[in-house]
Write a protein that holds these residues in place. Structure first.
Motif, PDB file in Angstrom:
ATOM      1  N   PRO B 161      15.812  -7.234  11.308  1.00  0.00           N
ATOM      2  CA  PRO B 161      15.984  -7.765   9.951  1.00  0.00           C
ATOM      3  C   PRO B 161      17.457  -7.823   9.608  1.00  0.00           C
ATOM      4  N   ILE B 162      17.876  -8.981   9.257  1.00  0.00           N
ATOM      5  CA  ILE B 162      19.276  -9.140   8.885  1.00  0.00           C
ATOM      6  C   ILE B 162      19.377  -8.901   7.396  1.00  0.00           C
ATOM      7  N   HIS B 163      20.522  -8.409   6.980  1.00  0.00           N
ATOM      8  CA  HIS B 163      20.603  -7.920   5.605  1.00  0.00           C
ATOM      9  C   HIS B 163      20.320  -8.982   4.567  1.00  0.00           C
ATOM     10  N   ALA B 164      20.906 -10.158   4.767  1.00  0.00           N
ATOM     11  CA  ALA B 164      20.680 -11.218   3.765  1.00  0.00           C
ATOM     12  C   ALA B 164      19.199 -11.543   3.707  1.00  0.00           C
ATOM     13  N   PHE B 165      18.645 -11.638   4.874  1.00  0.00           N
ATOM     14  CA  PHE B 165      17.222 -11.910   4.994  1.00  0.00           C
ATOM     15  C   PHE B 165      16.417 -10.829   4.276  1.00  0.00           C
ATOM     16  N   ASP B 166      16.891  -9.612   4.490  1.00  0.00           N
ATOM     17  CA  ASP B 166      16.268  -8.451   3.836  1.00  0.00           C
ATOM     18  C   ASP B 166      16.128  -8.652   2.354  1.00  0.00           C
ATOM     19  N   LYS B 167      17.265  -8.965   1.760  1.00  0.00           N
ATOM     20  CA  LYS B 167      17.249  -9.066   0.299  1.00  0.00           C
ATOM     21  C   LYS B 167      16.308 -10.159  -0.154  1.00  0.00           C
ATOM     22  N   ALA B 168      16.405 -11.280   0.514  1.00  0.00           N
ATOM     23  CA  ALA B 168      15.520 -12.396   0.138  1.00  0.00           C
ATOM     24  C   ALA B 168      14.062 -11.965   0.272  1.00  0.00           C
ATOM     25  N   LEU B 169      13.817 -11.267   1.334  1.00  0.00           N
ATOM     26  CA  LEU B 169      12.438 -10.850   1.569  1.00  0.00           C
ATOM     27  C   LEU B 169      11.974  -9.836   0.542  1.00  0.00           C
ATOM     28  N   GLN B 171      12.861  -9.728  -2.454  1.00  0.00           N
ATOM     29  CA  GLN B 171      12.479 -10.476  -3.659  1.00  0.00           C
ATOM     30  C   GLN B 171      11.088 -11.063  -3.494  1.00  0.00           C
ATOM     31  N   GLN B 172      10.915 -11.659  -2.352  1.00  0.00           N
ATOM     32  CA  GLN B 172       9.609 -12.278  -2.114  1.00  0.00           C
ATOM     33  C   GLN B 172       8.506 -11.240  -2.144  1.00  0.00           C
ATOM     34  N   ASP B 173       8.832 -10.116  -1.553  1.00  0.00           N
ATOM     35  CA  ASP B 173       7.857  -9.023  -1.552  1.00  0.00           C
ATOM     36  C   ASP B 173       7.409  -8.670  -2.944  1.00  0.00           C
ATOM     37  N   ALA B 174       8.399  -8.497  -3.782  1.00  0.00           N
ATOM     38  CA  ALA B 174       8.092  -8.094  -5.162  1.00  0.00           C
ATOM     39  C   ALA B 174       7.166  -9.106  -5.828  1.00  0.00           C
ATOM     40  N   GLU B 175       7.450 -10.379  -5.513  1.00  0.00           N
ATOM     41  CA  GLU B 175       6.641 -11.427  -6.161  1.00  0.00           C
ATOM     42  C   GLU B 175       5.239 -11.463  -5.598  1.00  0.00           C
ATOM     43  N   SER B 176       5.158 -11.523  -4.331  1.00  0.00           N
ATOM     44  CA  SER B 176       3.858 -11.814  -3.701  1.00  0.00           C
ATOM     45  C   SER B 176       3.338 -10.633  -2.905  1.00  0.00           C
ATOM     46  N   GLU B 177       3.240  -9.531  -3.557  1.00  0.00           N
ATOM     47  CA  GLU B 177       2.798  -8.358  -2.802  1.00  0.00           C
ATOM     48  C   GLU B 177       1.331  -8.447  -2.413  1.00  0.00           C
ATOM     49  N   SER B 178       0.565  -8.891  -3.333  1.00  0.00           N
ATOM     50  CA  SER B 178      -0.871  -8.951  -3.044  1.00  0.00           C
ATOM     51  C   SER B 178      -1.139  -9.912  -1.903  1.00  0.00           C
ATOM     52  N   GLU B 179      -0.497 -11.039  -1.956  1.00  0.00           N
ATOM     53  CA  GLU B 179      -0.703 -12.020  -0.877  1.00  0.00           C
ATOM     54  C   GLU B 179      -0.352 -11.424   0.459  1.00  0.00           C
ATOM     55  N   SER B 180       0.805 -10.809   0.465  1.00  0.00           N
ATOM     56  CA  SER B 180       1.267 -10.294   1.758  1.00  0.00           C
ATOM     57  C   SER B 180       0.330  -9.202   2.263  1.00  0.00           C
ATOM     58  N   ASP B 181      -0.247  -8.493   1.353  1.00  0.00           N
ATOM     59  CA  ASP B 181      -1.190  -7.451   1.801  1.00  0.00           C
ATOM     60  C   ASP B 181      -2.373  -8.075   2.506  1.00  0.00           C
ATOM     61  N   ALA B 182      -2.880  -9.135   1.862  1.00  0.00           N
ATOM     62  CA  ALA B 182      -4.034  -9.807   2.478  1.00  0.00           C
ATOM     63  C   ALA B 182      -3.660 -10.336   3.847  1.00  0.00           C
ATOM     64  N   GLU B 183      -2.463 -10.948   3.877  1.00  0.00           N
ATOM     65  CA  GLU B 183      -2.073 -11.530   5.163  1.00  0.00           C
ATOM     66  C   GLU B 183      -1.773 -10.470   6.188  1.00  0.00           C
ATOM     67  N   VAL B 228       7.970 -10.162   7.620  1.00  0.00           N
ATOM     68  CA  VAL B 228       7.845  -9.151   6.572  1.00  0.00           C
ATOM     69  C   VAL B 228       7.068  -7.971   7.105  1.00  0.00           C
ATOM     70  N   GLU B 229       5.994  -8.323   7.778  1.00  0.00           N
ATOM     71  CA  GLU B 229       5.110  -7.283   8.302  1.00  0.00           C
ATOM     72  C   GLU B 229       5.875  -6.389   9.252  1.00  0.00           C
ATOM     73  N   LYS B 230       6.583  -7.073  10.122  1.00  0.00           N
ATOM     74  CA  LYS B 230       7.340  -6.303  11.101  1.00  0.00           C
ATOM     75  C   LYS B 230       8.368  -5.454  10.412  1.00  0.00           C
ATOM     76  N   LYS B 231       8.987  -6.076   9.437  1.00  0.00           N
ATOM     77  CA  LYS B 231      10.038  -5.362   8.750  1.00  0.00           C
ATOM     78  C   LYS B 231       9.470  -4.111   8.122  1.00  0.00           C
ATOM     79  N   ALA B 232       8.282  -4.266   7.543  1.00  0.00           N
ATOM     80  CA  ALA B 232       7.691  -3.094   6.893  1.00  0.00           C
ATOM     81  C   ALA B 232       7.442  -2.003   7.915  1.00  0.00           C
ATOM     82  N   SER B 233       6.823  -2.415   9.010  1.00  0.00           N
ATOM     83  CA  SER B 233       6.511  -1.387  10.005  1.00  0.00           C
ATOM     84  C   SER B 233       7.780  -0.857  10.620  1.00  0.00           C
TER      85      SER B 233
END
Lengths: 273, 271
Positions: B161-169, B171-183, B228-233
């Motif tokens: 995970p690159i830092h810029a990517f991190d931050k963007a992600l 943000q996305q995480d915060a927005e679409s947490e439920s979606e990402s959980d399902a996915e 995102v998933e990978k990043k989380a793990s």
């Protein structure tokens, strides 16, 4: 005395605080290097055009696959033989052939007939390799180097295994001038164009003050900002002696560049590669 | 100087040894063979010309033909003492032989000896050392490799995970947490099929994560969710990797060779 001066300077800097002048950059030879007018600008059109039409064009256009013949001078001694073997493991698609008194001039047509793209001759003196002649075969430039500080694999302190068969990546560092650029391309043409990143091997040719250091490493990315390298493979340093336009020909060849000691070694800050 | 005899320094000497019988100075009737530029000459000295040093030595050109030359020697040295005649012929033979050898050698490749200048050699050596220190090769190589990683020359083999990517992600995480959980759940299944991203074995295989990505990434398409998933793990496992930090370095270098063999077997186990 120097210490006193340095302390004084530091105190002044601290005293001034934010207004202090920026820290002085120490002078190194690289900084003081005499400006060479043949430095290659990345956007130079002439150079780009030259490169498209010179002898390495077929390689860079991916038309030819490099095939290399490594050989020595007559009667190679043990060290040289082992060095040749290791070199052949480092460079993919290379073959080592012994030379029992065969004249180079006669070897070259044979090589061309057998479809070799490059010829490397390791010259030897007093049981250690000390010279390298690298010529691009289908009528390509020939470079003659003096090789020094050769370390075989078992002499390098490392814990790695031997180089695998994967195609390594190539790093060419610091080849700034026009001459350096052409030599760099010559080195690049030894290796096949598509490195296999699975192998994680990298061969480095680093030019510093006219000495080209060759290293062969295996790298691993520990994290995004940290990489670890482990040296495997032989290492040696080269110093360019001469560059000839055609294939190897000591008497009638057209020399593009020769190292003339009297003229070129005058200044300590002037380098040619 | 051999044990019993000296060498004679006179250039007109026939045998080369200093004897009473083979000294050109001691004998007033003397003959030698000498060669100049590949042609052999017979030099003779007679007693009549002893008073004229300039005309002392008489020179006769010998023919190139070996036998003919021998005959010429014979006819010139007729009535001369046997010793001199014999030695002359012997010397002539030797000379012709070495001339032949020279001619043969010049045809083959000759080794040109170039003398090394000691001072220059030392200078070069010192300069090389200094250049080596200035070069700082390891750092340069590492920098170059990281550069290439950043510029994506490696494609998607390494997924850090690159830092810029991190931050963007984030943000996305915060927005679409439920979606990402399902996915995430879907991705989970895919992951366990394709690569051994087995969270249960995190402690042991945290090292292997990167290796696995190396091997099997060619098949995968990188979508943001997966990253995102990978990043989380990854961030989960990052807690563990510092422990394995020092041990980590040694393992990859040895185990990388076995990776490819064990993979197919573990793959079948997972499926």
């Amino acid at each position: 005395e120097k210490l006193a001066a340095r302390k004084k300077r530091r105190k002044e800097r601290e005293a001034l605080g934010d207004n202090a002048p920026p820290k002085a950059v120490p002078k190194t030879i690289e900084n003081q290097r005499v400006y060479d007018e043949t430095t290659v600008d990345p956007n130079d059109e002439e150079v780009a055009f030259d490169e498209e039409t010179d002898e390495f064009a077929p390689y860079f256009n991916r038309q030819t696959v490099p095939k290399i013949l490594i050989t020595t001078s007559d009667r190679p001694r043990g060290r040289t033989v082992r060095f040749c073997e290791q070199l052949s493991t480092v460079i993919p698609n290379s073959h080592v052939y012994y030379r029992r008194g065969l004249a180079l001039k006669r070897i070259i047509p044979q090589c061309i007939a057998r479809d070799f793209t490059d010829l490397m001759v390791i010259n030897e003196d007093r049981k250690i390799p000390n010279g390298l002649v690298l010529s691009h075969l289908p009528d390509g430039p020939t470079a003659h180097f003096r090789m020094s500080s050769v370390r075989l694999r078992k002499e390098i302190k490392r814990k790695g295994k031997e180089p695998t068969e994967h195609v390594p990546e190539v790093i060419l560092n610091n080849f700034t001038t026009r001459l350096g650029h052409s030599i760099g391309r010559m080195f690049a043409s030894l290796f096949p164009h598509d490195p296999q990143f699975i192998g994680r091997q990298v061969a480095t040719f680093h030019n510093q003050r006219d000495y080209i250091f060759f290293r062969f490493h295996r790298y691993i990315f520990k994290s995004e900002k940290k990489v670890g390298i482990q040296e495997l493979g032989p290492r040696f340093t080269l110093k360019l002696r001469s560059l000839q336009k055609g294939t190897f020909d000591s008497k009638f060849g057209e020399y593009e560049w020769i190292h003339k000691r009297r003229e070129m070694d005058t200044s300590r800050r002037k380098f040619h590669l | 100087r051999t044990k019993t005899q000296n060498f004679c320094r006179n250039e007109y000497n026939l045998t080369g040894l200093c004897n009473r019988s083979s000294c050109p100075l001691a004998n007033s009737q003397y003959a030698t063979i000498r060669e100049e530029k590949g042609r052999c000459y017979l030099y003779m000295k007679t007693i009549e010309r002893a008073a004229f040093p300039r005309r002392l030595w008489e020179r006769v050109l010998l023919s190139k033909n070996y036998e003919k030359a021998l005959e010429e020697i014979d006819e010139n040295l007729i009535y001369w003492p046997r010793f001199i005649r014999h030695k002359c012929k012997q010397r002539f033979t030797k000379i012709t032989q070495y001339l032949i050898r020279i001619r043969k050698l010049t045809l083959k490749r000759q080794r040109k000896l170039v003398p090394l200048r000691r001072k220059i050699e030392r200078r070069e050596k010192r300069r090389e050392e200094k250049a080596l220190i200035a070069a700082q090769l390891d750092n340069a190589i590492e920098k170059e490799l990281l550069e290439r990683l950043k510029q994506d020359t490696y494609g998607d083999i390494y997924n850090f995970p690159i830092h810029a990517f991190d931050k963007a992600l984030q943000q996305q995480d915060a927005e679409s947490e439920s979606e990402s959980d399902a996915e995430k759940e879907e991705d989970d299944d895919e992951d366990t099929d394709k690569r051994e991203f087995v969270e249960a074995d995190d402690s042991d295989l945290s090292d292997f994560e990167d290796m696995d990505k190396l091997e099997t990434s060619s098949e995968e398409e990188q979508e943001e969710e997966e990253e995102v998933e990978k990043k989380a793990s990854h961030s989960r496992s990052k807690g563990k990797t510092p422990l394995k930090g020092p041990a980590r370095r040694k393992r990859p270098y040895i185990e990388i060779e076995y990776e490819e063999e064990t993979e197919p077997t573990t793959k079948t186990k997972a499926t």
